[in-house]
Design an enzyme around this catalytic site. Structure first.
Site, PDB file in Angstrom:
ATOM      1  N   ILE A   6       0.671  -1.137  -0.401  1.00  0.00           N
ATOM      2  CA  ILE A   6      -0.269   0.086   0.523  1.00  0.00           C
ATOM      3  C   ILE A   6       0.985   1.297  -0.030  1.00  0.00           C
ATOM      4  CG2 ILE A   6      -1.864   1.238   1.223  1.00  0.00           C
ATOM      5  CD1 ILE A   6      -2.760  -1.521   2.434  1.00  0.00           C
ATOM      6  N   ASP A   7       0.859   1.845  -0.875  1.00  0.00           N
ATOM      7  CA  ASP A   7       1.389   3.020  -1.214  1.00  0.00           C
ATOM      8  C   ASP A   7       0.722   4.726  -0.928  1.00  0.00           C
ATOM      9  OD1 ASP A   7       4.371   1.775  -2.447  1.00  0.00           O
ATOM     10  OD2 ASP A   7       3.185   1.796  -4.163  1.00  0.00           O
ATOM     11  N   VAL A   8       1.051   5.200   0.380  1.00  0.00           N
ATOM     12  CA  VAL A   8       0.541   6.304   0.395  1.00  0.00           C
ATOM     13  C   VAL A   8       0.940   7.747   0.426  1.00  0.00           C
ATOM     14  CG1 VAL A   8      -0.629   7.250   2.681  1.00  0.00           C
ATOM     15  CG2 VAL A   8      -0.383   4.439   2.335  1.00  0.00           C
TER      16      VAL A   8
END
Length: 253
Positions: free
Chosen positions: A129-131
């Site tokens: 998960i890239d945030v």
């Protein structure tokens, strides 16, 4: 063995290792096979390879390169990039990959996570998960190497991935990636407090003290980094390395 895993994350592009900052300005840092041999000597517990060009170029993984990596690697390793179907996942496992890391396709085809968990077991299915931080202080999940916004909060997204069958989450702060400013502890705690599966944090580690701070201030099960293991000094000279085991044991255990 360390109670908290410390994992080098190596970015692949066109068959070579690269490193950038905030998902941009990538520079070549070496040959992946040479890096594997160095990490073998350092007795690293786990490695992760992410092909950052596979999804953007809409191609499947470089199976020949992964075969070479698997033949050299003494430790378990995970792989992400260009994974779109069960056939690809099965082939990766047949080559010796221990974990598949799924990012973009988890958003566009979430059922792939459930199907992969059935085939390989949840422990082998990792959702990356890239945030990015929003203008108003919140957080938003991005896909396709940080180029496409989803308008989804990472807590909501992490819960969904857990429900689908993911056995682990790799949580990366795009804003911190490659900066050496330390992990985004607020983001990490929001996600670790919301799920029961292991969370590995990524993005921002500039020293072993950043590893220790994340361990002390959160419930992460793994500490991942890129720059910390490929650069040395203020001018970022390329040096593939890994902290001394005794040093890590002292600060983490």
């Amino acid at each position: 063995m360390l109670r908290t895993r410390v994992i080098p994350v190596l970015l692949l592009m066109d068959g070579g290792l690269v490193k950038g900052q905030e998902f941009k300005k990538h520079r070549y840092v070496g040959d992946p096979i040479n890096a594997v041999r160095i990490f073998n000597e350092k007795q690293v517990d786990e490695l992760m390879f992410l092909d950052i060009s596979a999804t953007i170029e809409n191609r499947e993984p470089d199976f020949d390169l992964l075969t070479d990596i698997a033949s050299e690697t003494f430790m378990p390793f995970g792989y992400g990039g260009g994974i779109k179907n069960i056939a690809t996942i099965e082939r990766l496992f047949s080559l010796g990959v221990e974990k598949v890391v799924i990012n973009t396709e988890a958003f566009y085809t979430p059922n792939l996570i459930s199907e992969a968990a059935i085939v390989a077991g949840s422990q082998s299915v990792v959702v990356s998960i890239d945030v990015r931080k929003t203008l108003f202080g919140g957080y938003e999940v991005y896909v396709k190497n940080g180029t496409v916004r989803t308008r989804i909060d990472p807590v909501t997204y992490a819960k969904k991935m857990q429900e689908l069958g993911a056995g682990e989450i790799v949580l990366c702060s795009i804003d911190r990636e490659g900066t050496g400013r330390g992990y985004d502890l607020e983001l990490i705690n929001r996600v670790t407090d919301s799920v029961n599966i292991p969370v590995v944090c990524l993005g921002g580690a500039g020293s072993v003290h950043d590893l220790a701070e994340a361990k002390r201030s959160s419930n992460v099960s793994g500490l991942a980094a890129g720059n910390l293991f490929v650069f040395h000094g203020r001018h970022k000279a390329v040096l593939i390395t890994y902290p001394d085991y005794i040093e890590l044991e002292k600060i983490l255990n």
